[in-house]
Scaffold this motif. Structure first.
Motif: not given
Length: 209
Positions: A143-169
């Motif tokens: 988020l910091k690298a993409l300058e998305l801190e303090n912004k509403k962001s929606l990440f769209v993945l091609g398939a379920t990825n538990n590591n990414v999902y749990l990291s963002s929860r």
């Protein structure tokens, strides 16, 4: 529509992807967007609200005063809604707020939402990525690298990825979904849409029909 592909460090990879004009560059239909968002929010409502009406209130059934001669309005029951402790008049009753919406309207709404975001330069394409383990700090770094801190962001993945999902929860304002979980509400509610490369094919195949 050509869009540069970034890596998780926010750097340009030197590659570009071509976003379909049928999905990301149509003339937006605002009414379709309104209907789809309205349906989404209506489906979130439980509809379990209820208040007691006069027939459900415990109390005497006797006539509380004579019909005529008192100089006041007629009254037959202490359970009337005009008296303190009486039943509520026209109170809420349990109901189902959901309603049906044509599939073509829903598809048009999502394409319109994507086109609105693309026109606002709010869509970012990110190369596929993964984390070795679920860690919030890994996702925070993205988020910091993409300058998305303090912004509403929606990440769209091609398939379920538990590591990414749990990291963002645990991060407020950020949500991770797969391309099959997209809704018009989620697209419009986000300030920035981050599309992972592997999600593009699914999005375009679903919405180009």
């Amino acid at each position: 529509m050509k869009v540069a592909v970034l890596d998780i460090n926010g750097k340009d990879t030197g590659r570009q992807v071509d976003l379909s004009n049928e999905v990301f560059a149509i003339e937006p239909n605002n009414h379709a967007v309104y209907l789809d968002v309205k349906q989404y929010l209506a489906n979130q409502r439980q509809g379990t609200h209820k208040s007691k009406e006069r027939a459900e209130i415990s109390g005497s059934t006797r006539k509380i005063k004579k019909q005529k001669g008192t100089g006041t309005a007629r009254a037959g029951s202490i359970k009337s809604g005009v008296f303190k402790g009486g039943g509520r008049m026209f109170g809420p009753r349990p109901r189902n707020y959901s309603f049906k919406l044509n599939k073509n309207v829903k598809r048009l709404a999502r394409k319109s939402a994507f086109s609105i975001k693309a026109n606002d330069k709010s869509i970012v394409v990110l190369e596929d990525f993964n984390f070795e383990s679920p860690k919030t700090k890994n996702f925070t770094a993205v988020l910091k690298a993409l300058e998305l801190e303090n912004k509403k962001s929606l990440f769209v993945l091609g398939a379920t990825n538990n590591n990414v999902y749990l990291s963002s929860r645990n991060i407020k304002g950020s949500e991770v979904v797969t391309s099959s979980e997209l809704s018009t509400y989620k697209i419009m509610n986000a300030n920035r849409i981050i599309l992972v490369e592997s999600a593009l094919e699914g999005i375009e195949s679903n919405l180009s029909k």
